[in-house]
Design a protein around this motif. Structure first.
Motif, PDB file in Angstrom:
ATOM      1  N   ARG A  32      34.493  40.141  38.737  1.00 47.19           N
ATOM      2  CA  ARG A  32      35.189  40.695  39.903  1.00 47.19           C
ATOM      3  C   ARG A  32      36.137  41.789  39.441  1.00 47.19           C
ATOM      4  O   ARG A  32      36.529  41.844  38.288  1.00 47.19           O
ATOM      5  CB  ARG A  32      35.978  39.592  40.630  1.00 47.19           C
ATOM      6  CG  ARG A  32      35.162  38.350  40.969  1.00 47.19           C
ATOM      7  CD  ARG A  32      33.964  38.657  41.861  1.00 47.19           C
ATOM      8  NE  ARG A  32      34.329  39.101  43.170  1.00 47.19           N
ATOM      9  CZ  ARG A  32      34.544  38.294  44.199  1.00 47.19           C
ATOM     10  NH1 ARG A  32      34.420  36.989  44.046  1.00 47.19           N
ATOM     11  NH2 ARG A  32      34.871  38.779  45.376  1.00 47.19           N
ATOM     12  N   CYS A  36      34.778  45.841  43.145  1.00 43.58           N
ATOM     13  CA  CYS A  36      33.766  44.840  43.514  1.00 43.58           C
ATOM     14  C   CYS A  36      34.068  44.282  44.900  1.00 43.58           C
ATOM     15  O   CYS A  36      35.175  43.787  45.156  1.00 43.58           O
ATOM     16  CB  CYS A  36      33.745  43.714  42.485  1.00 43.58           C
ATOM     17  SG  CYS A  36      32.403  42.540  42.730  1.00 43.58           S
ATOM     18  N   ASP A  38      33.900  41.720  48.132  1.00 41.67           N
ATOM     19  CA  ASP A  38      33.716  40.291  48.359  1.00 41.67           C
ATOM     20  C   ASP A  38      32.232  40.048  48.654  1.00 41.67           C
ATOM     21  O   ASP A  38      31.516  40.953  49.090  1.00 41.67           O
ATOM     22  CB  ASP A  38      34.558  39.832  49.541  1.00 41.67           C
ATOM     23  CG  ASP A  38      36.046  39.821  49.224  1.00 41.67           C
ATOM     24  OD1 ASP A  38      36.403  39.687  48.045  1.00 41.67           O
ATOM     25  OD2 ASP A  38      36.848  39.969  50.167  1.00 41.67           O
ATOM     26  N   LEU A 110      29.138  43.854  41.216  1.00 37.32           N
ATOM     27  CA  LEU A 110      29.977  45.006  40.912  1.00 37.32           C
ATOM     28  C   LEU A 110      29.167  46.295  40.895  1.00 37.32           C
ATOM     29  O   LEU A 110      29.581  47.321  41.455  1.00 37.32           O
ATOM     30  CB  LEU A 110      30.663  44.785  39.557  1.00 37.32           C
ATOM     31  CG  LEU A 110      31.584  45.895  39.042  1.00 37.32           C
ATOM     32  CD1 LEU A 110      32.724  46.139  40.011  1.00 37.32           C
ATOM     33  CD2 LEU A 110      32.098  45.546  37.658  1.00 37.32           C
TER      34      LEU A 110
END
Length: 285
Positions: A32, A36, A38, A110
């Motif tokens: 994360r 990135c 959610d 990502l």
């Protein structure tokens, strides 16, 4: 580039809970960062038995992001409709489609966050894990382990997987817009598209049954709607576990796709909206 606020990862499956556990494990181990989005994970289940439901139920309590199960009765190979069922539960503004036998490297979400661009869908790549290595991984029970891209690059160089250079990560703006109108070889084992564009073409065509061409149909209709192709090669890759393949056979979808090719149609014969207004259709053969 426009960055998604939330990504819905849709993973297709059918009666393969051991491998699905490995796939979901790889998606639980995502890096994360500020670039990135959610994300949520939705299993598009084409009629699996109780063992798959039990697996998902066990994982849901401790899974790091929402994990949903979109199930339809087993009435033959209905992958297109299964993915539409998952789309009905999706809440992301960006959708990534995966197959249930493909492992996601730890930078998968990502990378797709960085590749996302308004007016484009992203066709990613895959590397096939060789048979011996796949069997060893399944025997060892590797669910939940992080899939590191650089590790698999070296393993591929030593013949444990193919296409080693697809495991390299080149800049997100590297020759991404070559062949923007090409639908050929767009595959939903690794395909990302804005939800608004999914809705623009009314999702997948439910009339595709049996193996093949439902992803080509989807890609061609996206192109006709003005959504162009962006290459995810040397950026977004999945690792495809080996499995036995059925012998060559004539797909019942060839005539369906030929009919689309000879028309200028953008909308499916039966799409996402049909399931939304007639939920009972999910059980139809």
């Amino acid at each position: 580039m426009q960055q998604p606020a939330k990504i819905s990862v849709i993973v297709s499956t059918y009666n393969n809970p051991q491998v699905l556990g490995m796939v979901l494990g790889s998606l639980a181990q995502q890096r994360r960062g500020r670039h990135c989005a959610d994300y949520e994970v939705i299993v598009a289940d084409d009629g699996s038995g109780a063992e798959t439901a039990a697996l998902i139920g066990r994982l849901q309590a401790a899974y790091p992001v929402p994990l949903l199960h979109a199930w339809q009765p087993d009435a033959g190979f209905r992958l297109a409709q299964s993915r539409n069922n998952a789309l009905l539960q999706a809440t992301g503004d960006y959708v990534v489609f995966m197959d249930g036998d493909c492992l996601a490297p730890s930078d998968f979400i990502l990378t797709h966050s960085r590749l996302a661009e308004s007016g484009k869908f992203v066709a990613g790549a895959r590397s096939y894990i060789k048979r011996r290595r796949s069997v060893a991984m399944m025997a060892a029970g590797t669910a939940g382990r992080r899939i590191r891209r650089f590790v698999w690059f070296w393993r591929a160089l030593f013949a444990q997987a193919n296409r080693p250079f697809q495991l390299l990560s080149l800049p997100v703006n590297w020759r991404r817009n070559r062949n923007p109108e090409q639908w050929q070889k767009v595959q939903t084992c690794n395909l990302a598209v804005w939800r608004a564009d999914v809705d623009r073409v009314d999702g997948f065509d439910n009339t595709y049954t049996g193996h093949g061409l439902e992803d080509s149909d989807f890609a061609l209709r996206l192109l006709r709607a003005g959504v162009t192709r962006k290459s995810g090669r040397f950026a977004s890759v999945v690792l495809h576990l080996w499995h036995a393949r059925p012998g060559a056979m004539r797909s019942p979808n060839i005539e369906r796709f030929d009919s689309l090719l000879t028309s200028d149609r953008i909308m499916p014969v039966s799409g996402l909206s049909y399931l939304a207004v007639q939920p009972s259709a999910r059980a139809a053969g």
